[in-house]
Design a protein around this motif. Structure first.
Motif, short mmCIF file in Angstrom:
data_model
loop_
_atom_site.label_atom_id
_atom_site.label_comp_id
_atom_site.label_asym_id
_atom_site.label_seq_id
_atom_site.Cartn_x
_atom_site.Cartn_y
_atom_site.Cartn_z
N SER A 184 -3.51 6.84 -11.69
CA SER A 184 -4.28 5.94 -12.41
C SER A 184 -4.28 4.74 -11.43
O SER A 184 -5.33 3.13 -11.41
N GLU A 185 -2.97 4.21 -10.84
CA GLU A 185 -2.85 2.81 -10.29
C GLU A 185 -2.81 2.64 -8.55
O GLU A 185 -2.31 2.03 -7.51
N ARG A 186 -3.44 4.36 -7.98
CA ARG A 186 -3.91 5.01 -6.72
C ARG A 186 -4.07 2.79 -5.81
O ARG A 186 -2.94 2.90 -4.80
N ASP A 187 -4.81 2.21 -6.38
CA ASP A 187 -5.49 0.90 -5.66
C ASP A 187 -4.47 0.24 -5.65
O ASP A 187 -4.76 -0.25 -3.72
N GLU A 188 -3.67 -0.01 -6.04
CA GLU A 188 -2.45 -0.89 -6.32
C GLU A 188 -1.56 -0.64 -5.32
O GLU A 188 -0.84 -1.02 -4.41
N ILE A 189 -0.86 0.83 -5.53
CA ILE A 189 0.19 1.26 -4.95
C ILE A 189 -0.23 1.60 -3.11
O ILE A 189 0.29 1.34 -2.17
N ARG A 217 -2.24 -0.56 -1.50
CA ARG A 217 -2.71 -2.13 -1.53
C ARG A 217 -0.64 -2.11 -1.16
O ARG A 217 -0.79 -2.99 0.17
N GLY A 218 -0.19 -2.47 -2.20
CA GLY A 218 1.64 -2.26 -1.54
C GLY A 218 2.12 -1.42 -0.23
O GLY A 218 2.94 -1.69 0.56
N ASP A 244 0.88 -3.27 3.06
CA ASP A 244 1.88 -4.39 2.77
C ASP A 244 3.22 -4.64 3.77
O ASP A 244 3.42 -4.81 4.92
N VAL A 269 5.96 -1.34 -7.41
CA VAL A 269 5.07 -1.11 -7.69
C VAL A 269 4.53 0.58 -7.80
O VAL A 269 3.91 0.63 -8.82
N LEU A 285 4.71 0.75 -11.45
CA LEU A 285 3.16 0.77 -12.41
C LEU A 285 2.89 1.58 -13.64
O LEU A 285 1.99 1.82 -14.16
N ASP A 286 2.66 2.67 -12.92
CA ASP A 286 2.06 3.85 -13.17
C ASP A 286 3.27 4.88 -13.80
O ASP A 286 4.18 5.62 -13.93
#
Lengths: 672, 74
Positions: free
Chosen positions: A220-225, A227-228, A231, A185, A188-189
Motif C-alpha cells: 500500500s506504501e509502494r510509492d513512498e518506498i 521514492r525512498g 533517494d 520507510v 510504514l506498511d
C-alpha cells in the motif's frame, strides 16, 4: 505446541542428504514442490518428547533466486518461516559455504550451523574452532562427521535448544545507515513488515532484486518506498560505482573476517584429491580415462546383472505356465499367462541392469568423479553446442532415458537443458539391445558385435550432430557458461549411494513399469481378438490365426508408410508397439512369426522368412534406435520440458528415423 | 590486467574486474569469484575449461567465462 518445522539447507555436496537420513531414519516421504517437478523430501523425528518435521531444501550456493532450486529454497524460508533453519557447511570449504549462511542471516531466519566434514578439513590441514565460529556468527554451531554418524545426537540436542531463539541481525558496517533509512520507510506498511524481515527487504532492494521489487509493488506504501529507495540509491551512488558489487565486497569482507577467526591453524598439504586430479583431469589422459571408466561401468553392469535377469526370465516363464495350466477358461488363462505375467516379467527383467547401472553411477557421483567427467568432456561437448554438464544425463541415457532426462536438472540454463533433453533419446538404452541382437544375429552372422556397436555409435553421432544443428537453428547463441565446483574425492558412503541408486531405480519402476506393463497387456488383447471376435490363445503361436487379429489389420494399414524401406506389415506392427516400449518389439515379432519371445528363435525365424535383406534389416535397427522414445521417456520429457517440446521431440525423431532408414536402404541398394 | 584464461598453471592472481552481464556476475558472486578475490590456476590446458582454486574450493570454469574475468598477476 504442535510439531516444530525444521528446514535443512546447504551447498551441494555438503552431506545434507546423509544428515537428513540420519535425523529422520525411515520416517520420510518424497513428493514434488507445489507446481514444479523438483523433488521435495520431508521427514519426521522425535527427541525428548518433542516432535520435529524436517524439510530437505534443494542444495544451493546462494539465495539470489536465479535458479528454480534457489527460488524454492528462498520462498520456503521467507514465506513459510520454519522454526529453525539448519545450515550445513562443509568445514573443508568454510569460506565459500559462509556465503549462504550470511544470506540466511540477512533474511532473519533462526539459523543453526552444522559444521560437517570436520575429518576432511583436518586431512586438508585446516583446524577450525567451532566455538570461535559460534562467536563470530552469533548462532550455535555443531561440528559433525555425518558420513561416520558422528554428532547426530549433539545435533538433535542443539536443535531442541535452538527453538524459539531470536536471531541477532547481521550488520554491514558501511551500509548500516542506508539500510536503516530504508527500513524506516518500509515499516510504514505494517503488513509488509510483519510478513517479511524489513532489513532483508531493504538489502534486497538496494541490490535490485526483481522478486523483492515485485513484493513492494503490491504494498500500500509502494510509492513512498520506491521514492525512498531512489533517494538512498542516489546517495550511495556517490560513494560506490556499482552498488551490487559493493554489497558483495562487504559480504566477502565479513566472510573473510569470520573464516579467519574460526580457522585457528592451517598448513599447506598436497591432498589425495589433488594427486588424483593430476591424473583424472590431465590434458591427454583425461578423455581415455573417462572412456575407460565408462566401459568398465557398463561391463560391470551387464556382467553382474545378467544372471539376475536370467532368473527373473525363467521365474516368470515358469509362473505363467504353472498358473495357466491350472485355469480351464482359455481366455482367462491366456490373459494371466501371456498378458499379465509376461508383462510383469518384461518389466522386471530390466530391473537388474538398470539397478546396477544406477548403483555404479551413484558411486561415481558420490566419489566426485562425475564432476571431473563433466570437466574433461566440456571441450568436446562445447564444440557441438552442448554444456559440459550435459555429458552425465547423456551417458545415463545408456541405462534408461527416463531418469536420464530427469537428471538434466543439474543444468541451470533452460536452453542447455532442453537441448540435452531433446537429444537424450538418441542415446541407445538397453531396451533397444534385443532388437539389435535379433537382427544382427539374423543377417550379420559373425559380425554381430561390430553391427551392434555401430548402432550405439550412430546414436551418439546423431545426438551430437542434432545438438549442433538445433543450437544453430533454434537455440541460437553459445551454451551457457560452464562453472561448477569440483568436490574433493570422497570415500564411498554406501548408505547414500544405495539410497540414490534406489531412488532412481524406483522412478524407472514406477514410470516405465506401469507403461510397459500396460503395453504388453494391450498387445496381448489386440493379438487374441480380431474383427471376428475372440480368436483363442493359439493366435499368439499360430501365424495364420494371428493374420485375422486386430494387430494384423493395424499392420496392413501402416504398411504403405514403410514400403519404401521394404518392410512388411509384421515389421510395421512391431514398430507401432515399440512406441509403447522398445522391449515389446522383439516379443511382437516373435508372436507374429509364431515362435514365442526367445531371441534366437525370433532371429532364425526372421532370417528364414525372407521379409528382410541385410540392408532393410540394418535400416530397421536404425529406425528402432531413432524413432520416438518409449512412452515413459515421452512422459519424462513432458514433465521436464512441457507439451510443446514433447511434440517437437516426437516429430523430429520420426522424421530423422525415416530419413536415416531411407538413406541406409538407398545407399545399401546402390552398393549392392 | 589479463584475462584469466591466459594464465599458466600454478600462477596466483587477484581478480580486478568482471565483464559481462548481471547474471554472470551473480553466478560468480555466489560461487566466490568477485573482484578482490585471490585465486590460483590449477589446470589450464589452453583449450577447454580451466580449474582454479579459490580458498579451499576448486572450481571448473569454461574458457569463455575465464575470458571475462580480468586478473592482476601477483
Amino acid at each position: 505446541m504442535g510439531e516444530a518445522v525444521i528446514a535443512l539447507i546447504g551447498n551441494p555436496n555438503v552431506g545434507k542428504t546423509t544428515i537428513f537420513n540420519a535425523l529422520t531414519g525411515l520416517k520420510q516421504h518424497v513428493g514434488n514442490w507445489p507446481g514444479v517437478t523438483v523433488e521435495k523430501k520431508e521427514g519426521e523425528f522425535e527427541y525428548l518428547g518433542g516432535k520435529f518435521h524436517v524439510i530437505d531444501l534443494p542444495g544451493v550456493y546462494a539465495l539470489t533466486a536465479y535458479s528454480l532450486d534457489e527460488k524454492i529454497a528462498r520462498d520456503f524460508i521467507v514465506r513459510e518461516k520454519p522454526d529453525l533453519v539448519v545450515d550445513i557447511i562443509d568445514a573443508s570449504n568454510l569460506q565459500r559455504n559462509l556465503y549462504l549462511t550470511l544470506q540466511l542471516l540477512e533474511i532473519g531466519a533462526n539459523v543453526l550451523v552444522v559444521l560437517n566434514k570436520m575429518d576432511l578439513a583436518e586431512e586438508k590441514g585446516i583446524k577450525i574452532d567451532p566455538k570461535e565460529l559460534e562467536r563470530a556468527l552469533g548462532v550455535p554451531v555443531v561440528p559433525m562427521v555425518a558420513s561416520k554418524g558422528k554428532g547426530i545426537e549433539e545435533l538433535k540436542k542443539a536443535i531442541t535448544e535452538s527453538l524459539g531463539r531470536k536471531p541477532k541481525p547481521l550488520r554491514y558496517p558501511n551500509f548500516e545507515p542506508y539500510i536503516e533509512r530504508l527500513v524506516r520507510v518500509i515499516r510504514l506498511d505494517k503488513r509488509l513488515s510483519e510478513e517479511y524481515n524489513p532489513r532483508w527487504l531493504a538489502i534486497k532492494l538496494l541490490e535490485g532484486d526483481k522478486d523483492v521489487k515485485g513484493v513492494i509493488e503490491g504494498s500500500s506504501e509502494r510509492d513512498e518506498i520506491m521514492r525512498g529507495l531512489i533517494d538512498i540509491k542516489k546517495d550511495l551512488q556517490r560513494k560506490y560505482e556499482d552498488l551490487e558489487l559493493a554489497l558483495a565486497d562487504e559480504r566477502y569482507a565479513l566472510i573473510t573476517q569470520t573464516a579467519e577467526r574460526a580457522i585457528v591453524a592451517r598448513e599447506e598439504r598436497m591432498t589425495f584429491s589433488e594427486m588424483l586430479d593430476e591424473v583424472f583431469t590431465h590434458k591427454y589422459l583425461g578423455i581415455p580415462i573417462f572412456i575407460g571408466i565408462m566401459w568398465a561401468t557398463f561391463k560391470f553392469t551387464f556382467d553382474v546383472s545378467a544372471p539376475f535377469s536370467d532368473i527373473i526370465n525363467w521365474f516368470f516363464g515358469w509362473l505363467g505356465d504353472a498358473l495357466g495350466s491350472h485355469i480351464a477358461n482359455d481366455a482367462l488363462a491366456s490373459l494371466l499367462r501371456d498378458g499379465i505375467i509376461a508383462g510383469l516379467g518384461s518389466v522386471l527383467v530390466f530391473l537388474p541392469p538398470i539397478a546396477f547401472l544406477f548403483l555404479a553411477f551413484s558411486w561415481l557421483e558420490d566419489s566426485g568423479y562425475m564432476a571431473r567427467a563433466a570437466f574433461v568432456m566440456d571441450r568436446v561437448m562445447h564444440r557441438f553446442g552442448l554444456h559440459g554438464k550435459s555429458v552425465i544425463p547423456m551417458i545415463m541415457g545408456f541405462g534408461c532415458n527416463v531418469p536420464a532426462i530427469m537428471a538434466t536438472r543439474t543444468l541451470e540454463d533452460e536452453k542447455d537443458r532442453i537441448l540435452t533433453i531433446l537429444v537424450n533419446p538418441l542415446m541407445s538404452c538397453p531396451a533397444r539391445l534385443p532388437i539389435y541382437s535379433v537382427f544382427a544375429g539374423a543377417f550379420f552372422t559373425g559380425k554381430e558385435g561390430a553391427v551392434i556397436t555401430s548402432m550405439y555409435l550412430l546414436g551418439i553421432g546423431l545426438a551430437l550432430v542434432i545438438a549442433w544443428l538445433f543450437r544453430k537453428v533454434i537455440f541460437k547463441g553459445e551454451p551457457s557458461y560452464f562453472i561448477m565446483e569440483l568436490p574433493p574425492y570422497n570415500r564411498p558412503n554406501w548408505r547414500g549411494i544405495l539410497g540414490a541408486a534406489w531412488a532412481r531405480t524406483e522412478k524407472f519402476l514406477r514410470k516405465a513399469g506401469t507403461v510397459i506393463f500396460a503395453g504388453v497387456v494391450i498387445v496381448w488383447l489386440l493379438s487374441v481378438t480380431g474383427p471376428s471376435g475372440y480368436l483363442g490363445s493359439e493366435a499368439l503361436e499360430n501365424g495364420e490365426l494371428l493374420a485375422k487379429s486386430w494387430v494384423a489389420a493395424l499392420g496392413h494399414a501402416l504398411q504403405p508408410l514403410f514400403s519404401p524401406m521394404g518392410w512388411d506389415w509384421k515389421a510395421a506392427v512391431a514398430l507401432f508397439f515399440g512406441f509403447i516400449a522398445k522391449e515389446i518389439v522383439v516379443g511382437t515379432l516373435g508372436v507374429l512369426y509364431g515362435v514365442g519371445e526367445e531371441e534366437t528363435a525370433v532371429s532364425h525365424a526372421i532370417a528364414a522368412s525372407g521379409a528382410f535383406t541385410p540392408e532393410t534389416a540394418y535400416a530397421f535397427m536404425a529406425f528402432s534406435l531413432i524413432y520416438v522414445p518409449c512412452v515413459a521417456a515421452l512422459a519424462a520429457i513432458k514433465g521436464e520440458a512441457g507439451w510443446k517440446w514433447t511434440l517437437f521431440a516426437l516429430v523430429y525423431e520420426l522424421i530423422l528415423a525415416y530419413l536415416v532408414a531411407l538413406a541406409i536402404v538407398g545407399i545399401g541398394g546402390a552398393l549392392a | 590486467m589479463t584475462p584469466l584464461s591466459f594464465l599458466n598453471e600454478g600462477t596466483r592472481a587477484r581478480i580486478t574486474r568482471v565483464t559481462g552481464g548481471r547474471s554472470v556476475l551473480a553466478k560468480l558472486m555466489a560461487i566466490g569469484l568477485v573482484p578482490g578475490s585471490e585465486l590460483k590456476v590449477i589446470r589450464n590446458q589452453m583449450a577447454g575449461p580451466l580449474i582454479v582454486a579459490v580458498g579451499d574450493t576448486q572450481l571448473a570454469l569454461g574458457r569463455g567465462l575465464a575470458m571475462k574475468i580480468l586478473v592482476e598477476v601477483e
